[in-house]
Design a protein around this motif. Sequence first.
Motif, PDB file in Angstrom:
ATOM      1  N   ALA A 172       0.796  -1.175   0.138  1.00 49.77           N
ATOM      2  CA  ALA A 172      -0.091   0.122  -0.067  1.00 49.77           C
ATOM      3  C   ALA A 172       0.816   1.193  -0.038  1.00 49.77           C
ATOM      4  O   ALA A 172       0.679   2.166  -0.714  1.00 49.77           O
ATOM      5  N   VAL A 173       1.968   1.130   0.806  1.00 49.38           N
ATOM      6  CA  VAL A 173       2.692   2.609   0.907  1.00 49.38           C
ATOM      7  C   VAL A 173       3.528   2.599  -0.328  1.00 49.38           C
ATOM      8  O   VAL A 173       3.847   3.646  -0.734  1.00 49.38           O
ATOM      9  N   GLN A 174       4.074   1.553  -1.056  1.00 46.78           N
ATOM     10  CA  GLN A 174       4.837   1.518  -2.148  1.00 46.78           C
ATOM     11  C   GLN A 174       3.825   2.125  -3.379  1.00 46.78           C
ATOM     12  O   GLN A 174       4.427   3.039  -4.147  1.00 46.78           O
ATOM     13  N   LYS A 175       2.511   1.614  -3.604  1.00 41.61           N
ATOM     14  CA  LYS A 175       1.586   2.441  -4.399  1.00 41.61           C
ATOM     15  C   LYS A 175       1.457   3.909  -4.228  1.00 41.61           C
ATOM     16  O   LYS A 175       1.639   4.520  -5.347  1.00 41.61           O
ATOM     17  N   LEU A 176       1.483   4.077  -2.939  1.00 42.21           N
ATOM     18  CA  LEU A 176       1.106   5.550  -2.532  1.00 42.21           C
ATOM     19  C   LEU A 176       2.531   6.521  -2.932  1.00 42.21           C
ATOM     20  O   LEU A 176       2.351   7.302  -3.569  1.00 42.21           O
ATOM     21  N   ALA A 177       3.736   5.791  -2.725  1.00 42.48           N
ATOM     22  CA  ALA A 177       4.947   6.547  -3.007  1.00 42.48           C
ATOM     23  C   ALA A 177       4.949   6.653  -4.604  1.00 42.48           C
ATOM     24  O   ALA A 177       5.498   7.885  -5.026  1.00 42.48           O
ATOM     25  N   VAL A 178       4.801   5.782  -5.264  1.00 44.63           N
ATOM     26  CA  VAL A 178       4.811   5.774  -6.571  1.00 44.63           C
ATOM     27  C   VAL A 178       3.876   6.905  -7.316  1.00 44.63           C
ATOM     28  O   VAL A 178       4.190   7.646  -8.293  1.00 44.63           O
ATOM     29  N   ARG A 179       2.630   7.016  -6.737  1.00 38.24           N
ATOM     30  CA  ARG A 179       1.613   8.033  -7.058  1.00 38.24           C
ATOM     31  C   ARG A 179       2.165   9.441  -6.864  1.00 38.24           C
ATOM     32  O   ARG A 179       1.965  10.301  -7.684  1.00 38.24           O
ATOM     33  N   HIS A 180       2.779   9.618  -5.671  1.00 32.55           N
ATOM     34  CA  HIS A 180       3.271  10.865  -5.177  1.00 32.55           C
ATOM     35  C   HIS A 180       4.552  11.064  -6.199  1.00 32.55           C
ATOM     36  O   HIS A 180       4.667  12.433  -6.535  1.00 32.55           O
ATOM     37  N   ILE A 181       5.339  10.337  -6.501  1.00 33.82           N
ATOM     38  CA  ILE A 181       6.582  10.389  -7.536  1.00 33.82           C
ATOM     39  C   ILE A 181       6.071  10.982  -8.706  1.00 33.82           C
ATOM     40  O   ILE A 181       6.617  11.729  -9.474  1.00 33.82           O
ATOM     41  N   THR A 182       4.836  10.332  -9.222  1.00 33.49           N
ATOM     42  CA  THR A 182       4.317  10.694 -10.574  1.00 33.49           C
ATOM     43  C   THR A 182       3.965  12.141 -10.722  1.00 33.49           C
ATOM     44  O   THR A 182       4.213  12.744 -11.527  1.00 33.49           O
TER      45      THR A 182
END
Length: 220
Positions: A172-182
């Motif tokens: 969950a936190v990895q997907k959220l990190a990818v979203r913020h980086i995008t």
Amino acid sequence: MTTPIRRVSKRMPGWAKAVSAVVLVLVVFFAGIRLSVLPGLKDLFGTETHDRSGPALLESIQDISRYDAASGNFQVVVDLEKDAKFLPDAIRGTRTLYVGAGTVDAYVDLGKVGKNDVTVNDDRTSAILRLPHAQLGKAALDADRSYAVSKQRGFLDRLGDLFSDNPNSEQAVQKLAVRHITDAAKESELTTRAETNTTNMLEGLLGSLGFKKVEVSYGT
């Protein structure tokens, strides 16, 4: 006449079995914590990892016509908290502090350039090129530079980790990190830098082929 002695079997009530099972789980849970803090004991009961994976199979090959002209490195601190209604955090709830580091590439798709997008004069000294605008690739999280700073879990969540196939999942936190980086890449100047680098590359390439004037523009 001797009276035979009857043996009375004492069976444990159902509620007592349930309590015993909970106590056993708690003993195992806190024993694992104690083993992790006592020096020497953790190595004594340590585990070994064996990689028995099969060989990787090639499924498909795709031709790439894009020019990766710029790459951005990003880092974000994710603070993800999940609470349960009507229950305190000590009983049910999780909070994870995660540092996510990743990269986003900006590219120009040269495969979309048609014949009408390239104009060359008769003596091949001047060229005019019209290219599509640069685009952003997918954010790629770097596992070597990403890590969890802290994890807080309620009692029921820690208890569930003991029976889960994937305890302490960071998906969950990895997907959220990818979203913020995008999102950060979209607000950056990556695409502008990619178009500038692509122009410089084409001017140098065509200049080495004898072209004295090269004009590059970008459209939709």
